[in-house]
Motif scaffolding. Structure first.
Motif, PDB file in Angstrom:
ATOM      1  N   THR A 139       0.628  -1.164   0.315  1.00 48.19           N
ATOM      2  CA  THR A 139      -0.350  -0.072  -0.389  1.00 48.19           C
ATOM      3  C   THR A 139       1.352   0.987   0.314  1.00 48.19           C
ATOM      4  OG1 THR A 139      -0.362  -0.394   2.769  1.00 48.19           O
ATOM      5  CG2 THR A 139      -2.148  -1.321   1.001  1.00 48.19           C
ATOM      6  N   VAL A 140       1.813   1.166   0.236  1.00 49.96           N
ATOM      7  CA  VAL A 140       3.300   2.401   0.757  1.00 49.96           C
ATOM      8  C   VAL A 140       3.479   2.210  -0.976  1.00 49.96           C
ATOM      9  CG1 VAL A 140       5.295   3.110   1.268  1.00 49.96           C
ATOM     10  CG2 VAL A 140       3.906   1.669   2.872  1.00 49.96           C
ATOM     11  N   GLU A 141       3.146   2.031  -1.716  1.00 46.00           N
ATOM     12  CA  GLU A 141       3.991   2.390  -2.947  1.00 46.00           C
ATOM     13  C   GLU A 141       2.649   2.455  -3.964  1.00 46.00           C
ATOM     14  OE1 GLU A 141       4.849  -1.786  -5.120  1.00 46.00           O
ATOM     15  OE2 GLU A 141       6.645  -2.588  -2.929  1.00 46.00           O
ATOM     16  N   GLY A 142       1.711   3.581  -2.717  1.00 44.63           N
ATOM     17  CA  GLY A 142       0.641   3.855  -3.721  1.00 44.63           C
ATOM     18  C   GLY A 142      -0.253   3.283  -4.899  1.00 44.63           C
ATOM     19  N   GLU A 143      -0.268   1.831  -4.929  1.00 44.95           N
ATOM     20  CA  GLU A 143      -0.493   1.348  -6.217  1.00 44.95           C
ATOM     21  C   GLU A 143      -2.305   0.191  -5.441  1.00 44.95           C
ATOM     22  OE1 GLU A 143       1.649  -2.152  -7.412  1.00 44.95           O
ATOM     23  OE2 GLU A 143       1.696  -1.811  -9.237  1.00 44.95           O
ATOM     24  N   LYS A 144      -2.798   0.539  -5.986  1.00 47.78           N
ATOM     25  CA  LYS A 144      -4.391  -0.051  -5.482  1.00 47.78           C
ATOM     26  C   LYS A 144      -4.424  -1.929  -5.593  1.00 47.78           C
ATOM     27  CE  LYS A 144      -9.248   0.323  -7.093  1.00 47.78           C
ATOM     28  NZ  LYS A 144     -10.190   0.497  -7.857  1.00 47.78           N
ATOM     29  N   ILE A 145      -4.281  -2.248  -4.339  1.00 48.51           N
ATOM     30  CA  ILE A 145      -4.091  -3.649  -4.661  1.00 48.51           C
ATOM     31  C   ILE A 145      -5.719  -3.536  -4.192  1.00 48.51           C
ATOM     32  CG2 ILE A 145      -3.704  -5.648  -3.352  1.00 48.51           C
ATOM     33  CD1 ILE A 145      -1.613  -3.803  -5.373  1.00 48.51           C
ATOM     34  N   PHE A 185     -16.048  16.272  -1.269  1.00 43.11           N
ATOM     35  CA  PHE A 185     -14.336  16.179  -1.715  1.00 43.11           C
ATOM     36  C   PHE A 185     -14.690  17.418  -2.559  1.00 43.11           C
ATOM     37  CE2 PHE A 185     -12.832  12.356  -0.074  1.00 43.11           C
ATOM     38  CZ  PHE A 185     -12.673  12.456   2.082  1.00 43.11           C
ATOM     39  N   ALA A 186     -13.811  18.329  -2.904  1.00 44.74           N
ATOM     40  CA  ALA A 186     -13.762  19.147  -4.572  1.00 44.74           C
ATOM     41  C   ALA A 186     -12.762  18.097  -4.984  1.00 44.74           C
ATOM     42  CB  ALA A 186     -12.818  20.075  -3.807  1.00 44.74           C
ATOM     43  N   HIS A 187     -12.457  17.020  -5.006  1.00 41.77           N
ATOM     44  CA  HIS A 187     -11.853  16.887  -6.523  1.00 41.77           C
ATOM     45  C   HIS A 187     -11.298  15.529  -6.254  1.00 41.77           C
ATOM     46  CE1 HIS A 187      -7.887  18.673  -5.232  1.00 41.77           C
ATOM     47  NE2 HIS A 187      -8.001  19.375  -4.917  1.00 41.77           N
ATOM     48  N   THR A 188     -10.952  14.310  -6.513  1.00 43.74           N
ATOM     49  CA  THR A 188      -9.323  12.900  -5.809  1.00 43.74           C
ATOM     50  C   THR A 188      -8.710  12.471  -7.275  1.00 43.74           C
ATOM     51  OG1 THR A 188      -9.797  11.104  -5.591  1.00 43.74           O
ATOM     52  CG2 THR A 188     -11.623  11.544  -6.509  1.00 43.74           C
ATOM     53  N   GLY A 189      -7.454  12.503  -7.208  1.00 42.14           N
ATOM     54  CA  GLY A 189      -6.590  12.283  -8.282  1.00 42.14           C
ATOM     55  C   GLY A 189      -6.594  13.101  -9.903  1.00 42.14           C
ATOM     56  N   GLY A 190      -7.496  14.215  -9.388  1.00 40.86           N
ATOM     57  CA  GLY A 190      -6.678  15.499 -10.629  1.00 40.86           C
ATOM     58  C   GLY A 190      -8.272  15.026 -11.200  1.00 40.86           C
ATOM     59  N   PHE A 191      -9.520  14.413 -10.600  1.00 42.56           N
ATOM     60  CA  PHE A 191     -10.752  14.352 -11.507  1.00 42.56           C
ATOM     61  C   PHE A 191     -11.901  15.332 -10.410  1.00 42.56           C
ATOM     62  CE2 PHE A 191      -7.906  11.039 -12.243  1.00 42.56           C
ATOM     63  CZ  PHE A 191      -7.768  11.477 -13.912  1.00 42.56           C
ATOM     64  N   PRO A 213       3.529  23.288  -8.231  1.00 43.71           N
ATOM     65  CA  PRO A 213       2.886  24.146  -8.582  1.00 43.71           C
ATOM     66  C   PRO A 213       1.456  23.989  -7.974  1.00 43.71           C
ATOM     67  CG  PRO A 213       3.656  23.029 -10.064  1.00 43.71           C
ATOM     68  CD  PRO A 213       4.432  22.588  -9.220  1.00 43.71           C
ATOM     69  N   ASN A 214       1.070  22.781  -7.457  1.00 43.63           N
ATOM     70  CA  ASN A 214      -0.675  22.550  -7.209  1.00 43.63           C
ATOM     71  C   ASN A 214      -0.516  21.063  -6.290  1.00 43.63           C
ATOM     72  OD1 ASN A 214      -1.142  20.295  -9.232  1.00 43.63           O
ATOM     73  ND2 ASN A 214      -1.121  22.305 -10.918  1.00 43.63           N
ATOM     74  N   PRO A 215      -1.211  20.887  -5.931  1.00 42.30           N
ATOM     75  CA  PRO A 215      -1.484  19.128  -5.338  1.00 42.30           C
ATOM     76  C   PRO A 215      -1.212  17.958  -6.421  1.00 42.30           C
ATOM     77  CG  PRO A 215      -3.030  20.634  -4.399  1.00 42.30           C
ATOM     78  CD  PRO A 215      -2.160  21.145  -5.732  1.00 42.30           C
ATOM     79  N   TYR A 216      -2.105  18.263  -7.319  1.00 46.76           N
ATOM     80  CA  TYR A 216      -2.486  17.503  -8.220  1.00 46.76           C
ATOM     81  C   TYR A 216      -0.839  16.898  -8.602  1.00 46.76           C
ATOM     82  CZ  TYR A 216      -3.148  14.885 -12.443  1.00 46.76           C
ATOM     83  OH  TYR A 216      -2.422  14.001 -13.980  1.00 46.76           O
ATOM     84  N   GLN A 217      -0.041  18.111  -9.029  1.00 46.94           N
ATOM     85  CA  GLN A 217       1.512  17.546  -9.233  1.00 46.94           C
ATOM     86  C   GLN A 217       2.262  16.591  -8.066  1.00 46.94           C
ATOM     87  OE1 GLN A 217       1.882  18.427 -12.450  1.00 46.94           O
ATOM     88  NE2 GLN A 217       4.188  17.605 -12.252  1.00 46.94           N
ATOM     89  N   VAL A 218       2.027  16.880  -7.004  1.00 48.83           N
ATOM     90  CA  VAL A 218       2.759  16.059  -6.237  1.00 48.83           C
ATOM     91  C   VAL A 218       2.022  14.805  -5.874  1.00 48.83           C
ATOM     92  CG1 VAL A 218       2.958  16.111  -3.419  1.00 48.83           C
ATOM     93  CG2 VAL A 218       2.796  18.010  -4.107  1.00 48.83           C
ATOM     94  N   LYS A 231       0.750  13.211  -8.791  1.00 42.48           N
ATOM     95  CA  LYS A 231       1.349  12.947 -10.386  1.00 42.48           C
ATOM     96  C   LYS A 231       3.042  11.967  -9.846  1.00 42.48           C
ATOM     97  CE  LYS A 231       1.922  13.599 -14.596  1.00 42.48           C
ATOM     98  NZ  LYS A 231       1.650  14.869 -16.066  1.00 42.48           N
ATOM     99  N   GLU A 232       3.993  13.212  -9.285  1.00 36.67           N
ATOM    100  CA  GLU A 232       5.158  12.696  -9.278  1.00 36.67           C
ATOM    101  C   GLU A 232       5.423  11.542  -8.002  1.00 36.67           C
ATOM    102  OE1 GLU A 232       7.618  15.742  -9.183  1.00 36.67           O
ATOM    103  OE2 GLU A 232       6.640  17.021 -11.286  1.00 36.67           O
ATOM    104  N   LEU A 233       4.768  11.569  -6.619  1.00 35.99           N
ATOM    105  CA  LEU A 233       5.210  10.673  -5.674  1.00 35.99           C
ATOM    106  C   LEU A 233       4.595   9.731  -5.729  1.00 35.99           C
ATOM    107  CD1 LEU A 233       5.870  14.217  -2.763  1.00 35.99           C
ATOM    108  CD2 LEU A 233       7.647  12.842  -4.720  1.00 35.99           C
ATOM    109  N   LYS A 234       3.027   9.857  -6.487  1.00 35.03           N
ATOM    110  CA  LYS A 234       2.455   8.862  -5.917  1.00 35.03           C
ATOM    111  C   LYS A 234       1.507   8.940  -5.138  1.00 35.03           C
ATOM    112  CE  LYS A 234       4.373   6.067  -9.959  1.00 35.03           C
ATOM    113  NZ  LYS A 234       3.376   6.537 -11.140  1.00 35.03           N
ATOM    114  N   ILE A 235       1.209   9.959  -4.266  1.00 35.61           N
ATOM    115  CA  ILE A 235       0.886   9.644  -2.863  1.00 35.61           C
ATOM    116  C   ILE A 235      -0.632  10.315  -3.294  1.00 35.61           C
ATOM    117  CG2 ILE A 235       3.128   9.789  -1.644  1.00 35.61           C
ATOM    118  CD1 ILE A 235       2.457  12.972  -1.676  1.00 35.61           C
ATOM    119  N   HIS A 236      -1.359  10.757  -2.365  1.00 35.02           N
ATOM    120  CA  HIS A 236      -3.174  11.314  -2.650  1.00 35.02           C
ATOM    121  C   HIS A 236      -2.867  12.465  -1.551  1.00 35.02           C
ATOM    122  CE1 HIS A 236      -4.929   7.574  -3.204  1.00 35.02           C
ATOM    123  NE2 HIS A 236      -5.196   6.670  -2.202  1.00 35.02           N
ATOM    124  N   ASP A 237      -3.515  13.330  -3.252  1.00 31.52           N
ATOM    125  CA  ASP A 237      -3.988  14.874  -2.734  1.00 31.52           C
ATOM    126  C   ASP A 237      -4.464  15.346  -1.986  1.00 31.52           C
ATOM    127  OD1 ASP A 237      -5.373  14.394  -4.053  1.00 31.52           O
ATOM    128  OD2 ASP A 237      -5.432  15.800  -5.669  1.00 31.52           O
TER     129      ASP A 237
END
Length: 264
Positions: A20-26, A186-192, A229-234, A236-242
Motif C-alpha cells: 500500500t505504501v507503494e501507491g498501487e491500488k491492490i 470532496f472537491a476533487h480526487t486524483g486530479g478529477f 505548482p499544485n496538489p495534483y503535481q504532488v 502525480k510525481e510522488l504517487k500519493i493521495h493529494d
C-alpha cells in the motif's frame, strides 16, 4: 488447502503495508473464520483490508446487507465475546481481474467448508457467475448511477463511467472517494471532479477551487524541500493521495507521508 489462481500473486499478511505504501491500488482476497473452530465461512474481496472486518460486524449488528444467515452467524460469535477472524490470503495485481481470482477461491473452499457466499464470486450478484465480462458490465450499469468525469484543473468533460466503482477501477482510485466527490463532500480526487449524470451534463464545469495554489514541502525539521505548482503535481510525481496533503495544508493534520505541507 492451497489455491493458486493463475492471475494472482501470493502475499503474507505482514507484507500488506509494503504494497500500500507503494501507491498501487491492490485488491485483497480475504476469508472470515470462526474463531472457535477456525473454519472458513466467507470469502470476499476488498481494497480496504484495515476496515473490512469492522464493516462486516457493523452490518451484522444493524441487520443489513449480506444474508440473514451470515448476519446471525456473526452475531452469535459476537455474543460469545469474540469476533470473526479476518485473514488476507491473496492480493490481485491492479491490471488483473479480481473477480476471476475470487471465483477460484470460492470454488475451491466450497469443497471443504460451508460458505455463506450466495454466488460463485464476481460483483456480488447471483447471476454474475454465468455472465461474460461484457454481460457483467451491462448488469452493473442497470443498477448503478452513471458518473461523469471532469478535469479538476480546467473543468473540461473527460469521460462517462457506468458507476463510481468503475471510474475508480479504471482510474486507479478508491470508489468511496469518487462517491464523496459526486456528493460534494470532496472537491476533487486524483486530479478529477466527478458528478452524477442525472444532475449534470457533459459540458464544461467550474474547475476545483484551490487547484492553482502552490504547495510547500518541508521535512520534519522545518527545512523547505520543494515548492510544488499544485496538489495534483504532488500526487502525480510522488504517487500519493493529494487529499491527505491538502488536509495538512489546511491545518487539519500535522504531517502527511512523513512531511509537513503548507500553502505557499
Amino acid at each position: 488447502m492451497e489455491v493458486f489462481p493463475s492471475n494472482s500473486i501470493h502475499i503474507r499478511y505482514t507484507d500488506i503495508n509494503l504494497l500500500t505504501v507503494e501507491g498501487e491500488k491492490i485488491t485483497y482476497i480475504y476469508v472470515l473464520k470462526n474463531p472457535f473452530s477456525n473454519e472458513i465461512f466467507y470469502i470476499g474481496k476488498t481494497i480496504q483490508h484495515d476496515r473490512r472486518l469492522r464493516d462486516h460486524i457493523q452490518d451484522a449488528r444493524l441487520d443489513r446487507y449480506s444474508t440473514p444467515e451470515m448476519r446471525k452467524y456473526i452475531r452469535d460469535i459476537l455474543a460469545l465475546g469474540s469476533k470473526p477472524r479476518f485473514e488476507v490470503v491473496y492480493t490481485v495485481k491492479p491490471d488483473q481481474k479480481w473477480w476471476d481470482v475470487e471465483r477460484d477461491f470460492i470454488r475451491e473452499y466450497r469443497k471443504k467448508y460451508k460458505l455463506f457466499n450466495v454466488c460463485d464470486g464476481g460483483f456480488g450478484g447471483a447471476s454474475y457467475n454465468r455472465l461474460s465480462e461484457k454481460g457483467m458490465l451491462k448488469l452493473q450499469k442497470r443498477f448503478s448511477k452513471a458518473v461523469l468525469c471532469y478535469d479538476a484543473k480546467t473543468g473540461e468533460f473527460i469521460q462517462e463511467y457506468i458507476s463510481a466503482r468503475e471510474a475508480a477501477r479504471q482510474l486507479n482510485l478508491f470508489s468511496n472517494q469518487v462517491t464523496q466527490v459526486c456528493k460534494g463532500k470532496f472537491a476533487h480526487t486524483g486530479g478529477f471532479i466527478f458528478r452524477y449524470k442525472k444532475k449534470y451534463a457533459k459540458n464544461k464545469i467550474a474547475p476545483a477551487k484551490g487547484r492553482g495554489k502552490k504547495i510547500l514541502q518541508y521535512d520534519l525539521n522545518g527545512n523547505l524541500l520543494r515548492e510544488w505548482p499544485n496538489p495534483y503535481q504532488v500526487k502525480k510525481e510522488l504517487k500519493i493521495h493529494d487529499t491527505s496533503v491538502l488536509r495538512c495544508c489546511k491545518g487539519e493534520q500535522k504531517t502527511s507521508y512523513g512531511f509537513v505541507w503548507k500553502f505557499a
